[in-house]
Design an enzyme around this catalytic site. Structure first.
Site, PDB file in Angstrom:
ATOM      1  CE1 TYR A   1     -75.007   1.838  24.006  1.00 36.30           C
ATOM      2  CE2 TYR A   1     -75.627   4.212  23.865  1.00 36.30           C
ATOM      3  CZ  TYR A   1     -74.838   3.292  23.361  1.00 36.30           C
ATOM      4  OH  TYR A   1     -73.840   3.353  22.441  1.00 36.30           O
TER       5      TYR A   1
ATOM      6  CG  PHE B   1     -66.152   5.799  30.364  1.00 35.71           C
ATOM      7  CD1 PHE B   1     -66.809   4.948  29.323  1.00 35.71           C
ATOM      8  CD2 PHE B   1     -66.577   6.530  31.516  1.00 35.71           C
ATOM      9  CE1 PHE B   1     -67.985   4.419  30.319  1.00 35.71           C
ATOM     10  CE2 PHE B   1     -67.807   5.707  31.945  1.00 35.71           C
ATOM     11  CZ  PHE B   1     -68.540   4.916  31.385  1.00 35.71           C
TER      12      PHE B   1
END
Length: 383
Positions: free
Chosen positions: A109, A383
């Site tokens: 990322y 999450f």
């Protein structure tokens, strides 16, 4: 979509898994890539809505990116980049200043402008040897409570904890429902949840009787008194040899409560939440700074072209950030480095030594001091 996600992460989603997923799932927040015939999902990305706390206590809306995967049969075709580009253009169109994620792999990322913003420190404590200092007060006030009772009181305590913790994420009622549903597959062979509650804090934990281990699952404390009282109680648990916590801060206070700080043994430390700035002026003007700063940031963003030159002027009482060309010392950095600095956990000096920040040494020292948060950032919700 769940089948494609399961294949990518090596799991089979049962009906019970699907029931949990549906509690949090909003199809309008997800994108899929289909194969040439349009009948097979070969790529997925989605997001959850959060508010995230910045240094100084302000909270900003953010997208929590999740379910990111590409089928093993369709790698190296640009699917991931196409999905993330479309998704993040949508975030920008919606006016979101930040995107966040937790990464299954650390090498993916950074090229999309994400930088490590929080760290997980996993520790083990040998309970019998972990003795509090003699001068640590015993304020009491801790009770063992049921799941139903904690479900009523925990959200407000968590909200108070989040308001003073950089990086902390908000939780919707659905998040609380999933946490307290406490399914068998969530337990990893340990017990159902037990809960300790204080008026200003709580901790949920499991007991693994086979290894005499207490596993801390969730903890939030809005005062130092609650923090100390809950740890005192945990360290007094009977029939427990080891206490395990997965997401402590790098300089967690509990080790300094002990007569022997070495009893808090770090067994792993790794990246937690990653941050990607989508609106530089909005993000930087919302937070507070440890010391007065006036600097022009030259931000590079080849992925979304959301960079440029921005003049940041701020301090402990507030800040402003607006497009600029000159007028103050210049610091150059990529969007990923800005994401690491934003919540106050990264050291500008370390980023500079790694070639991720550029500027005069005196200016970089000022940036380093100014961006430090009042406490280590923690996101608190996976999450």
């Amino acid at each position: 979509m769940a089948e494609a996600d399961g294949r990518a992460f090596g799991k089979h989603n049962t009906d019970e898994h699907m029931e949990t997923i549906r509690r949090l799932f909003d199809p309008g927040r997800f994108l899929v890539a289909l194969d040439g015939d349009g009948d097979e999902v070969v790529g997925v990305t989605g997001s959850y809505p959060f508010d995230v706390t910045l240094p100084g206590g302000a909270a900003l809306p953010a997208a929590g990116v999740t379910w990111v995967s590409v089928a093993v049969t369709h790698r190296r075709r640009g699917i991931l980049r196409a999905l993330l580009a479309e998704q993040h253009r949508g975030f920008v169109a919606d006016g979101l200043p930040l995107a966040l994620l937790t990464a299954s792999e650390g090498g993916i990322y950074g090229r999309f402008g994400y930088g490590i913003a929080t760290e997980h420190r996993e520790v083990e404590i040998t309970r019998r040897r972990a003795v509090l200092r003699r001068d640590v007060p015993d304020c009491g006030g801790v009770r063992q409570v049921s799941t139903a009772e904690l479900r009523r009181t925990a959200p407000e305590i968590h909200r108070r904890w989040a308001a003073q913790t950089p990086g902390a994420l908000s939780r919707t009622p659905a998040w609380w429902d999933v946490l307290f549903a406490d399914r068998e597959w969530q337990r990893g062979g340990a017990s159902a949840l037990f809960h300790l509650a204080h008026r200003d804090g709580y901790v949920s934990y499991r007991i693994d009787r086979a290894t005499q281990t207490c596993r801390i699952v969730d903890m939030a404390t809005a005062t130092d008194e609650a923090y100390t009282a809950l740890w005192r109680t945990l360290l007094g648990l009977d029939l427990v040899e080891t206490i395990v916590a997965r997401s402590l801060a790098p300089a967690e206070p509990v080790q300094f409560l002990l007569a022997d700080p070495r009893q808090v043994r770090t067994v792993a430390q790794y990246d937690g939440m990653w941050a990607r700035v989508l609106d530089v002026p909005a993000a930087l003007s919302a937070r507070r700074y440890a010391t007065e700063i006036d600097v022009v940031l030259d931000v590079w963003d080849p992925f979304l072209d959301r960079g440029g030159r921005f003049r940041l002027r701020g301090g402990p009482d507030g800040a402003s950030c607006e497009p600029a060309r000159d007028g103050a010392p210049l610091v150059g950095l990529g969007m990923a480095a800005l994401g690491s600095l934003l919540l106050g956990g990264a050291h500008a000096g370390s980023l500079a030594r790694a070639g991720l920040l550029e500027g005069e040494p005196a200016v970089l020292r000022r940036v380093d001091t100014a961006f430090r948060g009042e406490r280590a950032p923690q996101h608190g919700t996976e999450f």
